[in-house]
Design a protein around this motif. Structure first.
Motif, mmCIF file in Angstrom:
data_model
loop_
_atom_site.group_PDB
_atom_site.id
_atom_site.type_symbol
_atom_site.label_atom_id
_atom_site.label_comp_id
_atom_site.label_asym_id
_atom_site.label_seq_id
_atom_site.Cartn_x
_atom_site.Cartn_y
_atom_site.Cartn_z
ATOM 1 N N PHE A 1 -42.070 -23.754 9.373
ATOM 2 C CA PHE A 1 -43.209 -23.798 10.048
ATOM 3 C C PHE A 1 -43.838 -25.297 9.668
ATOM 4 C CE2 PHE A 1 -43.070 -19.317 9.961
ATOM 5 C CZ PHE A 1 -42.666 -19.112 11.369
ATOM 6 N N THR A 2 -44.938 -25.955 10.279
ATOM 7 C CA THR A 2 -45.679 -27.073 9.994
ATOM 8 C C THR A 2 -47.263 -26.406 10.411
ATOM 9 O OG1 THR A 2 -45.850 -27.922 12.376
ATOM 10 C CG2 THR A 2 -44.137 -28.850 10.580
ATOM 11 N N PHE A 3 -47.919 -26.785 9.653
ATOM 12 C CA PHE A 3 -49.322 -26.135 9.730
ATOM 13 C C PHE A 3 -50.576 -26.977 9.421
ATOM 14 C CE2 PHE A 3 -47.430 -24.901 6.022
ATOM 15 C CZ PHE A 3 -48.099 -25.048 4.751
ATOM 16 N N SER A 4 -51.571 -26.591 9.787
ATOM 17 C CA SER A 4 -52.866 -27.534 9.812
ATOM 18 C C SER A 4 -54.103 -26.384 9.782
ATOM 19 C CB SER A 4 -53.161 -28.515 10.652
ATOM 20 O OG SER A 4 -53.441 -27.959 12.004
ATOM 21 N N LEU A 5 -55.243 -26.865 8.967
ATOM 22 C CA LEU A 5 -56.327 -25.912 9.033
ATOM 23 C C LEU A 5 -56.986 -25.842 10.576
ATOM 24 C CD1 LEU A 5 -58.516 -26.625 5.973
ATOM 25 C CD2 LEU A 5 -57.348 -24.730 6.664
ATOM 26 N N SER A 6 -57.323 -24.493 10.754
ATOM 27 C CA SER A 6 -57.782 -24.074 11.954
ATOM 28 C C SER A 6 -59.420 -24.525 11.974
ATOM 29 C CB SER A 6 -57.827 -22.715 12.263
ATOM 30 O OG SER A 6 -58.840 -22.175 13.319
ATOM 31 N N LEU B 1 -52.258 -27.117 1.317
ATOM 32 C CA LEU B 1 -51.163 -27.690 2.238
ATOM 33 C C LEU B 1 -51.629 -28.029 3.480
ATOM 34 C CD1 LEU B 1 -48.413 -25.619 0.505
ATOM 35 C CD2 LEU B 1 -48.513 -28.339 0.387
ATOM 36 N N ALA B 2 -52.410 -27.293 4.134
ATOM 37 C CA ALA B 2 -52.724 -27.513 5.566
ATOM 38 C C ALA B 2 -53.771 -28.689 5.570
ATOM 39 C CB ALA B 2 -53.578 -26.452 6.055
ATOM 40 N N LEU B 3 -54.480 -28.959 4.427
ATOM 41 C CA LEU B 3 -55.346 -30.178 4.204
ATOM 42 C C LEU B 3 -54.553 -31.425 3.951
ATOM 43 C CD1 LEU B 3 -58.749 -29.211 2.241
ATOM 44 C CD2 LEU B 3 -58.391 -30.017 4.788
ATOM 45 N N GLN C 1 -57.692 -19.530 7.724
ATOM 46 C CA GLN C 1 -57.111 -19.605 9.223
ATOM 47 C C GLN C 1 -56.447 -20.928 8.988
ATOM 48 O OE1 GLN C 1 -60.430 -19.294 8.639
ATOM 49 N NE2 GLN C 1 -60.857 -16.909 9.269
ATOM 50 N N ILE C 2 -55.155 -20.791 9.676
ATOM 51 C CA ILE C 2 -54.519 -22.149 10.040
ATOM 52 C C ILE C 2 -53.723 -22.175 11.278
ATOM 53 C CG2 ILE C 2 -53.672 -22.284 7.288
ATOM 54 C CD1 ILE C 2 -50.961 -21.188 8.014
#
Length: 538
Positions: free
Chosen positions: A501-506, A358-360, A526-527
């Motif tokens: 939250f919204t999130f993306s890959l670290s 989902l981060a991708l 890790q996000i």
């Protein structure tokens, strides 16, 4: 085999000390008998099984004496790991790195072939129709491989995940009803209670890291939530009371995974290795902790007179009624270990993969968030709203297709067994590589290696040509009992996270799937998270 050899050497030392002729005759007979036994076990029996398979047109790599194909497997594995390109780029097809020998032989011999580890003969079957027939078989002639069960015994004992025949049927009868849909629906409140502290923890992390964005390594937190859920729902306690059990189970899992369950061969050493001693010590500690929890829970129940019995009480009663008082302790401890492991480890890993994907693909975060807003206009997620969340369900199905925690369906022919046109001789182990089935273009289409949850818009039957080969939880009689429990828990946790939250890959994330009894993120997930601010209506 080890105990037999030890007994023989002990008897041999006694006979050598004797002087009369009859003792030496007896010694000669024993030597001949032992030589015959080892000749049969190590050479003749494996040859007979190979011959029976070859007569049916099944080919495979040529085995060596004593080791079978183990050395070849190890060489292929070492070469694949050296050439592995794990890193920032996320490639979903990891089978050629984690299980390169299976992939190499599949390309050479087709979807059905045979190989051996030591004196154990195996049959690799990834033909969709045969897999379907095997999974739907109700015959007790197909069971869990005994040699794998023995290696995993410290972790799982002979609980429902590894037992066969009557013992398996008996355990399923006791445990299964507690995971029916109506029971799981009643656990949603507990799941929400367990997940809410995680939301608060991540909020605090954002504040501590500047108030806008926080970097989170998710898998440890998710294990904590999942462990708390299984403890509360099934044992009436919180994660904090059972955290020592979970911690030691995780350590034991890592130690056992280092033994190479798939192709390691038994040794004839008489003294346990340092690793074996560590396994035995952890096993004793875990069993002691579980039994203390059981005893404590039994005392609480006798005082509280609860109106509803939890899973632990049902196991206690079922064990005493069905297996007798003398055998009930092992029955209870083994099944508690199974529930602790399967109930929190596999689910936490699956949610970790969900967050990574989902981060991708933030567009799917938006779709889920929009659906939550429609289904839960007041922002409250509950047992009635979860079934209406189709987007979350589609994402979970797709994640479990690409990253099923269980990598294999494994069976052993306990008697000669017929699977389609194949006659599988007694003693042969059958292996099916789930990720290969889940990425077969002939079943899933040319986009089989892509993350496309929309393929599940019309359910599993609408997503592929042969639904019976979608097996993240197994299928048929040995369908995972905790399937409903795991899916609902995943829905709860993912929906809560996305609603807040919204999130993306670290940039620190390194894509490196690893096989440690289950397929998990080798270096964690890790996000980067931010608070989701819901737009107010005009």
């Amino acid at each position: 085999m080890k105990s037999l050899l030890f007994s023989f050497l002990l008897l041999l030392s006694v006979l050598v000390s004797l002087k009369n002729l009859s003792s030496w005759v007896l010694l000669g007979m024993l030597l001949i008998g032992l030589a015959s036994y080892f000749l049969n076990v190590l050479w003749l029996k494996p040859k007979r099984l190979l011959w029976k398979l070859q007569r049916q047109g099944i080919r495979g790599p040529c085995p060596s004496f004593l080791y079978g194909n183990v050395q070849e497997m190890q060489k292929i594995q070492a070469k694949a790991m050296k050439a592995a390109n794990f890193g920032e780029f996320v490639a979903h097809d990891y089978t050629s790195t984690l299980f390169p020998y299976f992939e190499q032989w599949r390309k050479e011999y087709g979807p059905i072939y045979t190989y051996s580890t030591g004196n154990k003969r195996h049959l690799y079957v990834n033909h969709p129709e045969l897999v379907k027939e095997m999974n739907l078989s109700t015959s007790l002639d197909l069971g869990k491989p005994s040699y794998v069960t023995k290696r995993l015994a410290p972790m799982l004992g002979t609980g429902i995940l590894r037992s066969n025949g009557h013992a398996w049927a008996q355990q399923r009868k006791i445990v299964a009803p507690e995971f029916f849909s109506d029971k799981v629906k009643g656990m949603v409140g507990l799941m929400l209670q367990s997940a809410e502290p995680l939301m608060a923890k991540w909020e605090a992390s954002i504040e501590a890291q500047g108030g806008t964005t926080a970097e989170i390594r998710v898998e440890g937190d998710l294990r904590g939530v999942s462990a708390d859920v299984i403890s509360r729902a099934c044992f009436g306690s919180s994660y904090f009371e059972g955290k020592m059990i979970f911690s030691k189970l995780r350590t034991l899992q890592k130690v056992i995974a280092n033994q190479s369950v798939l192709f390691g061969i038994p040794t004839l050493g008489f003294f346990p290795s340092k690793q074996q001693k560590e396994i035995r010590s952890l096993e004793k500690e875990i069993e002691s902790l579980i039994w203390e929890t059981i005893a404590q829970r039994g005392e609480e129940c006798s005082q509280e007179f609860p109106s509803e019995k939890d899973l632990l009480q049902l196991i206690l009663e079922g064990a005493i009624n069905d297996v007798g008082k003398n055998s009930s302790k092992k029955f209870i401890v083994d099944n508690c270990k199974n529930i602790y492991f399967a109930g929190h480890e596999s689910t936490a890993v699956a949610i970790s993969w969900c967050l990574m994907l989902l981060a991708l693909h933030p567009e799917w975060q938006d779709r889920i968030r929009d659906e939550i807003a429609q289904v839960c206009p007041d922002g409250s997620i509950d047992a009635d709203s979860l079934p209406k969340m189709k987007m979350v369900k589609m994402v979970i199905h797709e994640v479990m297709r690409l990253y099923p925690p269980a990598a294999f369906v494994s069976r052993e022919a306990l008697e000669d067994a017929q699977i389609g046109h194949l006659l599988v001789p007694k003693g042969v182990c059958i292996w099916t590589l789930i990720p290969t089935l889940h990425r077969d273009p002939e079943i899933w289409g040319s986009d089989a290696n892509e993350f496309k949850p929309e393929r599940f818009a019309n359910g599993i039957s609408g997503a592929c040509k042969l639904p019976q080969v979608y097996v993240p939880f197994g299928v048929g009689p040995r369908l995972c009992l905790g399937r409903n429990f795991a899916l609902v828990q995943m829905k709860v946790v993912i929906s809560l996270i996305i609603s807040k939250f919204t999130f993306s890959l670290s940039p620190k994330y390194r894509h490196s799937p690893a096989y440690r009894m289950i397929v998990e993120p080798g270096q964690g997930v890790q996000i980067l998270i931010q608070r989701y601010e819901r737009a107010s209506s005009m």
